[in-house]
Design an enzyme around this catalytic site. Structure first.
Site, PDB file in Angstrom:
ATOM      1  N   SER A  70     -34.485 -13.758  18.020  1.00 33.07           N
ATOM      2  CA  SER A  70     -33.923 -12.964  19.115  1.00 33.07           C
ATOM      3  C   SER A  70     -32.773 -13.722  19.782  1.00 33.07           C
ATOM      4  CB  SER A  70     -35.022 -12.654  20.133  1.00 33.07           C
ATOM      5  OG  SER A  70     -34.461 -12.134  21.305  1.00 33.07           O
ATOM      6  N   TRP A 126     -29.882 -13.526  17.491  1.00 36.82           N
ATOM      7  CA  TRP A 126     -29.318 -12.164  17.493  1.00 36.82           C
ATOM      8  C   TRP A 126     -28.233 -12.049  18.570  1.00 36.82           C
ATOM      9  CZ3 TRP A 126     -28.885  -8.436  21.271  1.00 36.82           C
ATOM     10  CH2 TRP A 126     -28.529  -7.160  20.848  1.00 36.82           C
ATOM     11  N   HIS A 127     -28.474 -12.726  19.701  1.00 42.97           N
ATOM     12  CA  HIS A 127     -27.524 -12.611  20.805  1.00 42.97           C
ATOM     13  C   HIS A 127     -26.204 -13.294  20.517  1.00 42.97           C
ATOM     14  CE1 HIS A 127     -31.057 -11.283  23.078  1.00 42.97           C
ATOM     15  NE2 HIS A 127     -30.182 -10.693  23.859  1.00 42.97           N
ATOM     16  N   GLY A 128     -26.204 -14.303  19.696  1.00 36.34           N
ATOM     17  CA  GLY A 128     -24.931 -14.955  19.401  1.00 36.34           C
ATOM     18  C   GLY A 128     -25.100 -16.136  18.489  1.00 36.34           C
ATOM     19  N   PHE A 140     -22.324  -8.717  21.584  1.00 37.64           N
ATOM     20  CA  PHE A 140     -23.416  -8.891  20.620  1.00 37.64           C
ATOM     21  C   PHE A 140     -23.403  -7.760  19.603  1.00 37.64           C
ATOM     22  CE2 PHE A 140     -25.291 -10.654  24.696  1.00 37.64           C
ATOM     23  CZ  PHE A 140     -24.739 -11.890  24.469  1.00 37.64           C
TER      24      PHE A 140
END
Lengths: 324, 440
Positions: free
Chosen positions: B280, B283-285, B440
């Site tokens: 997770s 996923w954000h960066g 994102f």
């Protein structure tokens, strides 16, 4: 209650309240920035005949004192420098000026290293909005992507362009807690668009921290050429200048000065324009004359205006001894 | 992060792959189904890997190579920009093929409707990440104009604009200045900036979700709830049930459950949770700061679960203890945001160090000059930065998530909307600023 009635009631009452609250704030904000307002009023609404018009950034309106220029050159000049202005502002000022005023004999255009790009865009466009009766100004603003229809129909929405700092000043002013602190005071000189800095001066060896590339966009070159064509049509003699800076500090902070100076010099040569670079004058080594690295202080502006007046005199009155 | 017209083909590529994969997965059985599901997931993850993670991977591999002095084998970097909203629409597309594979959703035969499912404009760039079961059938239904939907949608959009333009973008001025060069600020400035960012990111992202859900509502579509007052959570687990719900449930349904969930040994279940939070974060960066942020939450949630599992400790259900646990949860979440917002890991640890050591070699100043736009963050800005979030939190504590409980109180409804609209016009920040989650 029907949802549509609710929506209409909200829009109507919120619009009315916004108009009531925002209008005095907007008006106060324009008064607060009144030196800028006075300059813009003269440029976009005035009709006076000036011989010499100075256009440039804050490095123009902080440095060129028309009283000294006029006393030496025998002219009637006006300083139309724009804070943080770039080439788009310069064209907008010239177009707006020519809408109502007779064409000046000479345009002194101060081109900075940051005049040709959009990266340095901290400029405050809403300062022009109250003057959109000036059709040339309005069409330039529309060309630059501003939605003038909304501003014309709902002038109170100009509030949306002001930051918290200006709103805070306006609220304090309305409450009687503040004065027009950017207005004329004993510290500074205000005269025909010129607004000096105070006597504050920098320390020797002021450090230049940031090095950045000054952008040159195709649009900005086109805009400069359009300005020159306009001057040609109105038979306005153009002079390019580069204002003093302390120890070439702005140039030392830039990575591509040759391209910018090359562009200006080539344009000047191509159009037979005199290009006066005042960045190597003796005064540029004296920290006592600079408010910061790129702006002269009050004393500096007086000294520089004397030098510039002599330089311009040779261009304005070639028969009276100066000669190019 | 940018919108580049040619990048629209990336979207078309994944749409075509997933559309075909969905039909084949439904038609076939056995190994072939699985093969097409894997092919579809690989296509989606592959696009993400190239555009979002390749350079991150290359930079880190090159750092290792450089440390080992094998400089001639450096991995070349790609000169590409992350397409706007890529992580959102690829996840939405993946949820479709997985649901078809699991038999929870029929494959969509109408190519236009399937494309609309992936590209539905209100939620294309920043969610909510929808599920096919919730959205696809709505595209086949008739949607007549409804003035009630118009009112509900506009009201929610207005609320979203208040959060974004009045709160998030104002707090961003302060946060950007302090986080731009944290070493130059007093520890109190660092604390204030971190708390401001905690509120900013909520207002920015939930504000966008409100606008997206409101815009869809006007057209008669119902999108899933994405935020359920997360800062009122009394523990970290509850926080994750209320924050970015469409993403956390996505990870729960498609990753956590797929790797075994809690149907495995206790140690393995905890490992599964750690994997989910680290992914997770990623996923954000593509940055170590996001991975650290995920790691922080892994630590928080595992600690919470261990305490809950191995001790009999339970807080009494009283206002005081609820408030205490709420404040503690808020502070833990705020602490983790330091990694999320910091420019790099070094800055994040510097901020933590300066806060922990009460760094005060530079003077504390409540107001700040903005180094970037040269706009001062003055007293009015400070006042609004405190009052408006307080107003927002009080309002949200009394209103339903989609604000529809105002329908039964017309005068209060009108007064509320008028107040918000006037505040937006008077105190909104209208300079160009994008939503944080667009990147994102």
């Amino acid at each position: 209650m029907s949802p549509i009635i609710k929506i209409c009631a909200v829009l109507f009452i919120a619009g009315l309240l916004s108009w009531l609250i925002d209008t005095p704030l907007v008006n106060t904000l324009y008064k607060y920035k009144y030196i800028v307002s006075a300059r813009n009023e003269e440029i976009f609404e005035g009709k006076k005949d000036y011989d010499v018009l100075f256009i440039g950034s804050s490095r123009t309106y902080r440095s060129v004192y028309p009283k000294i220029i006029d006393s030496i050159c025998g002219t009637n000049s006006y300083n139309a420098g724009v804070e943080s202005g770039g080439i788009d502002d310069f064209k907008l000022m010239l177009d707006g000026y020519l809408q109502n005023h007779p064409a000046p004999k000479v345009l002194v255009l101060t081109l900075d290293l940051f005049s040709f790009g959009k990266d340095y865009d901290v400029h405050f466009y809403p300062q022009y909005y109250p003057y959109i009766n000036n059709q040339a100004l309005k069409s330039d603003l529309i060309e630059y992507g501003h939605n003038m229809n909304v501003i014309e129909k709902f002038p109170f929405l100009m509030i949306t362009y002001f930051d918290d700092y200006l709103k805070e000043r306006a609220i304090r002013f309305l409450r009687g807690l503040d004065t027009l602190s950017t207005g004329p005071s004993a510290d500074i000189i205000v005269y025909k668009g010129f607004e000096s800095n105070s006597d504050f001066h920098i320390k020797q060896n002021e450090i230049v921290k940031v090095r950045e590339r000054m952008s040159i966009t195709k649009e900005s070159i086109r805009t400069l050429n359009e300005m020159l064509e306009e001057c040609n049509r109105h038979k306005i003699k153009v002079v390019f200048t580069y204002a003093p800076e302390y120890n070439h500090s702005l140039q030392r902070a830039s990575t591509n000065i040759d391209s910018v100076f090359g562009l200006i010099a080539n344009t000047a040569k191509k159009n037979n324009i005199r290009y006066i670079r005042d960045d190597s004058l003796e005064i540029c080594k004296d920290p006592m004359l600079f408010f910061n690295n790129t702006h002269l202080n009050k004393q500096g502006a007086i000294v520089y205006s004397l030098i510039l007046a002599k330089e311009l005199n040779s261009i304005l009155l070639p028969g009276k001894g100066g000669g190019e | 992060m940018a919108f580049i017209p040619i990048y629209i083909f990336i979207l078309f590529f994944t749409i075509i792959i997933d559309y075909i994969a969905g039909i084949i997965i439904e038609r076939e059985s056995g190994r072939k189904r699985k093969l097409f599901l894997i092919a579809s997931i690989c296509a989606n993850v592959g696009v993400l890997a190239i555009f979002k993670y390749f350079n991150f991977f290359a930079v880190n591999v090159n750092a290792i190579i450089s440390a080992l002095y094998i400089t001639s084998h450096a991995v070349p970097l790609l000169n590409i920009i992350l397409p706007i909203g890529l992580s959102f629409h690829t996840f939405q597309a993946m949820s479709y093929t997985i649901e078809v594979y699991r038999g929870h959703q029929k494959a969509e035969r109408h190519f236009g409707i399937y494309s609309l499912y992936v590209m539905f404009y209100p939620q294309l760039v920043a969610g909510p990440i929808e599920r096919p079961q919730n959205l696809l059938h709505q595209f086949k239904e008739k949607h007549d104009f409804s003035s009630q939907n118009l009112l509900d949608g506009l009201r929610l959009m207005l609320w979203g604009f208040l959060k974004k333009l009045v709160i998030a973008d104002r707090l961003a001025i302060y946060v950007n200045v302090v986080y731009h060069s944290p070493k130059d600020y007093h520890y109190l400035n660092l604390i204030i900036a971190t708390l401001f960012f905690t509120i900013q990111i909520y207002c920015d992202f939930s504000g966008y979700s409100d606008i997206a859900i409101g815009a869809a509502k006007i057209m008669g579509f119902n999108l899933m709830t994405n935020f359920n007052h997360p800062y009122f959570s009394k523990n970290i687990r509850e926080f994750w049930e209320r924050w970015h719900i469409s993403l956390s449930t996505w990870f729960r349904d498609y990753l956590y459950i797929s790797i075994g969930g809690n149907r495995v040994s206790m140690g393995r279940a905890y490992l599964n949770i750690a994997v989910v939070f680290l992914v997770s974060g990623l996923w954000h960066g593509a940055n170590w700061t996001f991975i650290m942020w995920g790691a922080m939450h892994t630590v928080f949630i595992l600690t919470y679960m261990l305490i809950k599992q191995f001790t009999k400790f339970k807080l009494p259900n009283s206002f005081f203890y609820n408030l205490l646990s709420g404040v503690l949860t808020f502070l833990l979440v705020a602490f983790a945001w330091i990694f999320f917002r910091a420019n790099n890991i070094h800055d994040a640890f510097l901020i933590i160090n300066h806060i922990a050591t009460f760094y005060s070699k530079v003077p504390y100043e409540m107001t700040l000059p903005d180094l970037i736009t040269k706009v001062e963050f003055g007293r009015l800005a400070i006042l609004l930065s405190i009052l408006m979030p307080v107003f927002m939190f009080i309002s949200e504590s009394q209103l339903s998530i989609n604000l529809t409980n105002l329908n039964s109180k017309p005068i209060k409804d009108i007064a509320f909307c008028i107040f918000i609209l006037v505040i937006i016009v008077l105190f909104g920040i209208f300079q160009n600023s994008s939503f944080i989650y667009f990147q994102f």
